[in-house]
Design a protein around this motif. Structure first.
Motif, PDB file in Angstrom:
ATOM      1  N   GLU A   1      -1.837  -4.288   0.892  1.00 19.98           N
ATOM      2  CA  GLU A   1      -1.456  -3.604  -0.338  1.00 19.98           C
ATOM      3  C   GLU A   1      -0.740  -2.292  -0.032  1.00 19.98           C
ATOM      4  N   GLY A   2       0.085  -1.851  -0.991  1.00 19.37           N
ATOM      5  CA  GLY A   2       0.668  -0.522  -0.958  1.00 19.37           C
ATOM      6  C   GLY A   2       1.425  -0.206   0.312  1.00 19.37           C
ATOM      7  N   ASP A   3       1.099   0.944   0.924  1.00 20.40           N
ATOM      8  CA  ASP A   3       1.814   1.419   2.101  1.00 20.40           C
ATOM      9  C   ASP A   3       1.521   0.600   3.353  1.00 20.40           C
ATOM     10  N   LYS A   4       0.528  -0.279   3.307  1.00 20.14           N
ATOM     11  CA  LYS A   4       0.232  -1.142   4.451  1.00 20.14           C
ATOM     12  C   LYS A   4       1.250  -2.275   4.576  1.00 20.14           C
ATOM     13  N   ARG A   5       2.028  -2.498   3.530  1.00 16.31           N
ATOM     14  CA  ARG A   5       2.984  -3.593   3.515  1.00 16.31           C
ATOM     15  C   ARG A   5       4.278  -3.182   4.208  1.00 16.31           C
ATOM     16  N   THR A   6       4.951  -4.159   4.810  1.00 23.46           N
ATOM     17  CA  THR A   6       6.241  -3.897   5.439  1.00 23.46           C
ATOM     18  C   THR A   6       7.363  -4.168   4.435  1.00 23.46           C
ATOM     19  N   PRO A   7       8.541  -3.553   4.641  1.00 18.00           N
ATOM     20  CA  PRO A   7       9.676  -3.849   3.755  1.00 18.00           C
ATOM     21  C   PRO A   7      10.028  -5.334   3.723  1.00 18.00           C
TER      22      PRO A   7
ATOM     23  N   ILE B   1       1.565  -8.424 -22.526  1.00 16.42           N
ATOM     24  CA  ILE B   1       0.574  -7.375 -22.268  1.00 16.42           C
ATOM     25  C   ILE B   1      -0.778  -7.995 -21.933  1.00 16.42           C
ATOM     26  N   LEU B   2      -1.143  -9.059 -22.654  1.00 17.87           N
ATOM     27  CA  LEU B   2      -2.401  -9.747 -22.375  1.00 17.87           C
ATOM     28  C   LEU B   2      -2.419 -10.294 -20.950  1.00 17.87           C
ATOM     29  N   GLY B   3      -1.306 -10.876 -20.515  1.00 12.78           N
ATOM     30  CA  GLY B   3      -1.230 -11.399 -19.163  1.00 12.78           C
ATOM     31  C   GLY B   3      -1.428 -10.312 -18.122  1.00 12.78           C
ATOM     32  N   ALA B   4      -0.776  -9.158 -18.334  1.00 10.97           N
ATOM     33  CA  ALA B   4      -0.944  -8.036 -17.405  1.00 10.97           C
ATOM     34  C   ALA B   4      -2.380  -7.532 -17.408  1.00 10.97           C
ATOM     35  N   PHE B   5      -2.994  -7.499 -18.589  1.00  9.28           N
ATOM     36  CA  PHE B   5      -4.388  -7.062 -18.716  1.00  9.28           C
ATOM     37  C   PHE B   5      -5.323  -8.019 -17.963  1.00  9.28           C
TER      38      PHE B   5
ATOM     39  N   THR C   1       3.251  -5.689  -9.042  1.00 12.95           N
ATOM     40  CA  THR C   1       3.282  -4.233  -9.126  1.00 12.95           C
ATOM     41  C   THR C   1       2.110  -3.618  -8.379  1.00 12.95           C
ATOM     42  N   ARG C   2       0.928  -4.192  -8.563  1.00 14.76           N
ATOM     43  CA  ARG C   2      -0.269  -3.618  -7.948  1.00 14.76           C
ATOM     44  C   ARG C   2      -0.292  -3.825  -6.441  1.00 14.76           C
ATOM     45  N   ILE C   3       0.064  -5.007  -5.985  1.00 19.09           N
ATOM     46  CA  ILE C   3      -0.038  -5.253  -4.548  1.00 19.09           C
ATOM     47  C   ILE C   3       1.001  -4.463  -3.763  1.00 19.09           C
ATOM     48  N   SER C   4       2.138  -4.145  -4.391  1.00 26.28           N
ATOM     49  CA  SER C   4       3.222  -3.461  -3.680  1.00 26.28           C
ATOM     50  C   SER C   4       3.245  -1.959  -3.912  1.00 26.28           C
ATOM     51  N   GLY C   5       2.298  -1.427  -4.682  1.00 27.66           N
ATOM     52  CA  GLY C   5       2.352  -0.013  -5.009  1.00 27.66           C
ATOM     53  C   GLY C   5       3.519   0.315  -5.906  1.00 27.66           C
ATOM     54  N   SER C   6       3.828  -0.582  -6.835  1.00 19.22           N
ATOM     55  CA  SER C   6       4.895  -0.428  -7.846  1.00 19.22           C
ATOM     56  C   SER C   6       6.302  -0.588  -7.290  1.00 19.22           C
ATOM     57  N   ARG C   7       6.443  -1.041  -6.051  1.00 18.73           N
ATOM     58  CA  ARG C   7       7.794  -1.243  -5.507  1.00 18.73           C
ATOM     59  C   ARG C   7       8.404  -2.559  -5.987  1.00 18.73           C
TER      60      ARG C   7
END
Length: 228
Positions: A5-11, A73-77, A141-147
């Motif tokens: 997740e987030g910054d642990k991911r590579t480009p 929105i329901l799906g994202a929730f 969005t969550r797994i990539s830190g919004s990238r």
């Protein structure tokens, strides 16, 4: 790809994930439009249409567009709740499970088309498709830190414009290298969304509603290795 997740991911990992999910989103969006003339991933357009219809007092039609927005929105929730539960129970494969849920809903829509003697209710089917798009966008969005935002083409196009401007600025070489990586990610997202859109139209013309089952396959292939 679906663990870090987030910054642990590579480009490269983000690029691959964005390409696959944007391809699915583009295909689902265009096939849904071919079926019912509603977009399941374009929330900006749906809100705009609802506003226009409210202004001319076509409230029933406006409610249909608003229902699609609420389904997204329901799906994202639901995706976020599922991810939180998975994290609480230390399930490293929770993102894979979330995408499997999305794939299951796409299979459900495709089979509903294939097995129904009459076309299924449009708002219900597009609503389910919007739920899948909400699930996908929230998970990526969550797994990539919004990238990675695979259904949000307007935002990605904005990021492209900003990124190209940053390349012309007096940034350091490190900052420009980071900008180039983001531009590659954004370009891939738009390109694969468009490619999926083209194949979604062609697929619907050839296969009808079973096209949604076809677009569930990349999600299954992507996720199944993490289900152990």
């Amino acid at each position: 790809m679906l663990i870090q997740e987030g910054d642990k991911r590579t480009p490269a990992t983000d690029l691959m994930l964005a390409s696959i999910l944007a391809f699915v989103a583009g295909g689902v969006n265009s096939a849904g439009y071919m079926a019912y003339r509603y977009f399941s991933a374009n929330m900006t357009g749906n809100v705009s249409m609802a506003s226009e219809l409210i202004a001319i007092s076509q409230l029933d039609a406006a409610l249909g567009f608003l229902a699609i927005v609420m389904a997204f929105i329901l799906g994202a929730f639901l995706a976020s709740i599922l991810i939180e539960i998975g994290k609480r129970h230390k399930r490293d494969n929770i993102y894979a499970l979330t995408l499997i849920v999305e794939a299951g809903l796409l299979l459900l829509v495709g089979l509903a088309f294939a097995l129904s003697a009459h076309p299924p209710n449009g708002i219900l089917m597009v609503g389910l498709l919007a739920v899948t798009m909400g699930i996908q966008n929230a998970a990526s969005t969550r797994i990539s830190g919004s990238r990675v935002r695979t259904t949000h083409v307007s935002g990605v196009a904005t990021d492209l414009g900003v990124g190209f401007a940053m390349l012309l600025s007096r940034s350091s070489s490190v900052e420009k290298a980071v900008t180039v990586l983001r531009l590659k990610l954004n370009l891939a997202t738009i390109a694969f969304f468009a490619m999926g859109g083209v194949l979604g139209v062609l697929g619907f013309q050839l296969l009808g509603g079973m096209t949604f089952c076809v677009f569930a396959m990349p999600l299954i292939v992507l996720s199944v290795r993490y289900l152990r």
